[in-house]
Design a protein around this motif. Structure first.
Motif, PDB file in Angstrom:
ATOM      1  N   LEU A  81      58.297  25.137  26.307  1.00  0.00           N
ATOM      2  CA  LEU A  81      59.012  25.796  25.211  1.00  0.00           C
ATOM      3  C   LEU A  81      58.291  27.064  24.775  1.00  0.00           C
ATOM      4  O   LEU A  81      58.927  28.094  24.518  1.00  0.00           O
ATOM      5  CB  LEU A  81      59.156  24.830  24.041  1.00  0.00           C
ATOM      6  N   GLN A  82      56.981  27.009  24.718  1.00  0.00           N
ATOM      7  CA  GLN A  82      56.214  28.188  24.334  1.00  0.00           C
ATOM      8  C   GLN A  82      56.311  29.279  25.403  1.00  0.00           C
ATOM      9  O   GLN A  82      56.404  30.473  25.083  1.00  0.00           O
ATOM     10  CB  GLN A  82      54.754  27.811  24.113  1.00  0.00           C
ATOM     11  N   ALA A  83      56.318  28.892  26.667  1.00  0.00           N
ATOM     12  CA  ALA A  83      56.462  29.874  27.748  1.00  0.00           C
ATOM     13  C   ALA A  83      57.831  30.548  27.699  1.00  0.00           C
ATOM     14  O   ALA A  83      57.950  31.762  27.914  1.00  0.00           O
ATOM     15  CB  ALA A  83      56.254  29.188  29.095  1.00  0.00           C
ATOM     16  N   LEU A  84      58.864  29.768  27.401  1.00  0.00           N
ATOM     17  CA  LEU A  84      60.202  30.343  27.292  1.00  0.00           C
ATOM     18  C   LEU A  84      60.309  31.271  26.091  1.00  0.00           C
ATOM     19  O   LEU A  84      60.969  32.312  26.143  1.00  0.00           O
ATOM     20  CB  LEU A  84      61.235  29.214  27.186  1.00  0.00           C
ATOM     21  N   THR A  85      59.637  30.917  24.993  1.00  0.00           N
ATOM     22  CA  THR A  85      59.676  31.754  23.792  1.00  0.00           C
ATOM     23  C   THR A  85      58.987  33.092  24.030  1.00  0.00           C
ATOM     24  O   THR A  85      59.495  34.150  23.639  1.00  0.00           O
ATOM     25  CB  THR A  85      59.005  31.019  22.621  1.00  0.00           C
ATOM     26  N   THR A  86      57.828  33.067  24.681  1.00  0.00           N
ATOM     27  CA  THR A  86      57.122  34.319  24.964  1.00  0.00           C
ATOM     28  C   THR A  86      57.910  35.213  25.913  1.00  0.00           C
ATOM     29  O   THR A  86      57.929  36.442  25.764  1.00  0.00           O
ATOM     30  CB  THR A  86      55.743  34.014  25.563  1.00  0.00           C
ATOM     31  N   GLN A  87      58.591  34.608  26.867  1.00  0.00           N
ATOM     32  CA  GLN A  87      59.407  35.384  27.797  1.00  0.00           C
ATOM     33  C   GLN A  87      60.584  36.041  27.082  1.00  0.00           C
ATOM     34  O   GLN A  87      60.931  37.199  27.348  1.00  0.00           O
ATOM     35  CB  GLN A  87      59.908  34.488  28.926  1.00  0.00           C
ATOM     36  N   ALA A  88      61.200  35.306  26.152  1.00  0.00           N
ATOM     37  CA  ALA A  88      62.324  35.874  25.396  1.00  0.00           C
ATOM     38  C   ALA A  88      61.858  36.977  24.453  1.00  0.00           C
ATOM     39  O   ALA A  88      62.547  37.986  24.272  1.00  0.00           O
ATOM     40  CB  ALA A  88      63.022  34.767  24.616  1.00  0.00           C
ATOM     41  N   LEU A  89      60.681  36.810  23.851  1.00  0.00           N
ATOM     42  CA  LEU A  89      60.165  37.841  22.948  1.00  0.00           C
ATOM     43  C   LEU A  89      59.823  39.122  23.703  1.00  0.00           C
ATOM     44  O   LEU A  89      59.955  40.222  23.159  1.00  0.00           O
ATOM     45  CB  LEU A  89      58.929  37.313  22.209  1.00  0.00           C
ATOM     46  N   GLN A  90      59.376  39.012  24.936  1.00  0.00           N
ATOM     47  CA  GLN A  90      59.063  40.203  25.724  1.00  0.00           C
ATOM     48  C   GLN A  90      60.311  41.018  26.036  1.00  0.00           C
ATOM     49  O   GLN A  90      60.251  42.248  26.126  1.00  0.00           O
ATOM     50  CB  GLN A  90      58.367  39.810  27.022  1.00  0.00           C
ATOM     51  N   THR A  91      61.444  40.355  26.183  1.00  0.00           N
ATOM     52  CA  THR A  91      62.691  41.069  26.456  1.00  0.00           C
ATOM     53  C   THR A  91      63.316  41.624  25.177  1.00  0.00           C
ATOM     54  O   THR A  91      63.843  42.740  25.174  1.00  0.00           O
ATOM     55  CB  THR A  91      63.687  40.145  27.162  1.00  0.00           C
ATOM     56  N   LEU A  92      63.272  40.848  24.075  1.00  0.00           N
ATOM     57  CA  LEU A  92      63.903  41.280  22.829  1.00  0.00           C
ATOM     58  C   LEU A  92      63.039  42.257  22.043  1.00  0.00           C
ATOM     59  O   LEU A  92      63.559  43.169  21.401  1.00  0.00           O
ATOM     60  CB  LEU A  92      64.222  40.057  21.957  1.00  0.00           C
ATOM     61  N   ASP A  93      61.731  42.077  22.089  1.00  0.00           N
ATOM     62  CA  ASP A  93      60.810  42.934  21.339  1.00  0.00           C
ATOM     63  C   ASP A  93      59.646  43.321  22.241  1.00  0.00           C
ATOM     64  O   ASP A  93      58.545  42.785  22.119  1.00  0.00           O
ATOM     65  CB  ASP A  93      60.317  42.193  20.085  1.00  0.00           C
ATOM     66  N   PRO A  94      59.879  44.232  23.193  1.00  0.00           N
ATOM     67  CA  PRO A  94      58.816  44.542  24.162  1.00  0.00           C
ATOM     68  C   PRO A  94      57.582  45.180  23.530  1.00  0.00           C
ATOM     69  O   PRO A  94      56.456  44.934  23.960  1.00  0.00           O
ATOM     70  CB  PRO A  94      59.497  45.497  25.149  1.00  0.00           C
ATOM     71  N   ASN A  95      57.775  46.005  22.496  1.00  0.00           N
ATOM     72  CA  ASN A  95      56.637  46.673  21.857  1.00  0.00           C
ATOM     73  C   ASN A  95      55.937  45.799  20.827  1.00  0.00           C
ATOM     74  O   ASN A  95      54.808  46.101  20.437  1.00  0.00           O
ATOM     75  CB  ASN A  95      57.095  47.970  21.190  1.00  0.00           C
ATOM     76  N   GLY A  96      56.597  44.758  20.368  1.00  0.00           N
ATOM     77  CA  GLY A  96      56.001  43.875  19.367  1.00  0.00           C
ATOM     78  C   GLY A  96      55.988  44.451  17.969  1.00  0.00           C
ATOM     79  O   GLY A  96      55.218  43.983  17.120  1.00  0.00           O
ATOM     80  N   THR A  97      56.840  45.437  17.683  1.00  0.00           N
ATOM     81  CA  THR A  97      56.851  46.056  16.357  1.00  0.00           C
ATOM     82  C   THR A  97      57.416  45.120  15.295  1.00  0.00           C
ATOM     83  O   THR A  97      56.865  45.010  14.203  1.00  0.00           O
ATOM     84  CB  THR A  97      57.670  47.350  16.395  1.00  0.00           C
ATOM     85  N   ARG A  98      58.503  44.454  15.623  1.00  0.00           N
ATOM     86  CA  ARG A  98      59.105  43.549  14.633  1.00  0.00           C
ATOM     87  C   ARG A  98      58.238  42.314  14.406  1.00  0.00           C
ATOM     88  O   ARG A  98      58.205  41.772  13.297  1.00  0.00           O
ATOM     89  CB  ARG A  98      60.499  43.127  15.097  1.00  0.00           C
ATOM     90  N   GLN A  99      57.561  41.886  15.441  1.00  0.00           N
ATOM     91  CA  GLN A  99      56.680  40.735  15.270  1.00  0.00           C
ATOM     92  C   GLN A  99      55.505  41.078  14.356  1.00  0.00           C
ATOM     93  O   GLN A  99      55.097  40.270  13.520  1.00  0.00           O
ATOM     94  CB  GLN A  99      56.175  40.287  16.646  1.00  0.00           C
ATOM     95  N   LYS A 100      54.960  42.294  14.481  1.00  0.00           N
ATOM     96  CA  LYS A 100      53.886  42.720  13.591  1.00  0.00           C
ATOM     97  C   LYS A 100      54.390  42.965  12.173  1.00  0.00           C
ATOM     98  O   LYS A 100      53.659  42.787  11.201  1.00  0.00           O
ATOM     99  CB  LYS A 100      53.243  44.001  14.132  1.00  0.00           C
ATOM    100  N   MET A 101      55.648  43.376  12.059  1.00  0.00           N
ATOM    101  CA  MET A 101      56.203  43.695  10.754  1.00  0.00           C
ATOM    102  C   MET A 101      56.273  42.478   9.842  1.00  0.00           C
ATOM    103  O   MET A 101      56.125  42.589   8.620  1.00  0.00           O
ATOM    104  CB  MET A 101      57.610  44.297  10.934  1.00  0.00           C
ATOM    105  N   PHE A 102      56.483  41.285  10.437  1.00  0.00           N
ATOM    106  CA  PHE A 102      56.602  40.058   9.650  1.00  0.00           C
ATOM    107  C   PHE A 102      55.485  39.059   9.971  1.00  0.00           C
ATOM    108  O   PHE A 102      55.635  37.869   9.692  1.00  0.00           O
ATOM    109  CB  PHE A 102      57.957  39.402   9.904  1.00  0.00           C
ATOM    110  N   SER A 103      54.396  39.532  10.547  1.00  0.00           N
ATOM    111  CA  SER A 103      53.299  38.639  10.899  1.00  0.00           C
ATOM    112  C   SER A 103      52.470  38.285   9.669  1.00  0.00           C
ATOM    113  O   SER A 103      52.251  39.112   8.772  1.00  0.00           O
ATOM    114  CB  SER A 103      52.413  39.288  11.957  1.00  0.00           C
TER     115      SER A 103
END
Length: 199
Positions: free
Chosen positions: A66-88
């Protein structure tokens, strides 16, 4: 029942094999003759041994699929990681409950409001905004990694950090912030000219 010496004979003694082998027509090509006839038996031709191809062993599933699938989906939806940092939670400059946020959508008008709740669930992460339209409180959930969201802007930070992670008490008239239209107008006047100059 039969009597005499003939009755004592077995079936093997009664059978006599052919002395000559069957002749194959010479007009036929050898490719059309998959088998050769000797006596009255059909003998298959000798074939080479087939080598079975040995494939490498299949890799087993990851320890946490499940964690591997989540990381793969995040790489496609948020490749730069900007939104993930915005709410981290580990980012000091991240958006927190109580801040005023504006969401610009691709197919629709932008919506701004006070951030009441952040739901961190991997790809299904979302946040809740509250605003007033025609003096009526309106709340909307937005998916953080949704492709329909074009941009997320932080309009204004809260003066003091909220002690709670869910500000549902702001639904009460006593603690309600009200409309954020005036705050957003000042933000657009201040930010839009700088964005045009950069372009």
């Amino acid at each position: 029942m039969m009597s005499g010496p003939s009755s004592l004979r077995s079936m093997a003694s009664c059978w006599t094999s052919l002395t000559q082998s069957l002749k194959v027509p010479t007009l036929l090509k050898p490719t059309l003759l998959p088998t050769t006839f000797t006596r009255n038996f059909i003998v298959a031709p000798k074939r080479e041994k087939r080598r079975i191809k040995i494939h490498p062993p299949i890799k087993g599933p990851p320890k946490n699929p499940l964690q591997a699938l989540t990381t793969q989906a995040l790489q496609t939806l948020d490749p730069n990681g900007t939104r993930q940092k915005m709410f981290s939670r580990h980012n000091k400059d991240s958006i927190r409950p109580g801040d005023i946020v504006q969401v610009r959508r691709r197919n629709g008008d932008p919506f701004s409001g006070v951030l009441l709740n952040i739901r961190r669930r991997g790809v299904d992460s979302a946040f809740l905004l509250r605003d007033h339209l025609t003096r009526v409180g309106v709340e909307m959930w937005f998916k953080l990694y949704s492709p329909a969201i074009e941009d997320i802007d932080l309009v204004q930070r809260k003066a003091k950090r909220a002690r709670r992670a869910k500000l549902y008490y702001m639904r009460q008239p006593k603690h309600d912030f009200g409309s954020v239209a005036n705050v957003v107008k000042e933000y657009t006047r201040r930010v839009r000219p700088t964005q045009r100059q950069r372009k």
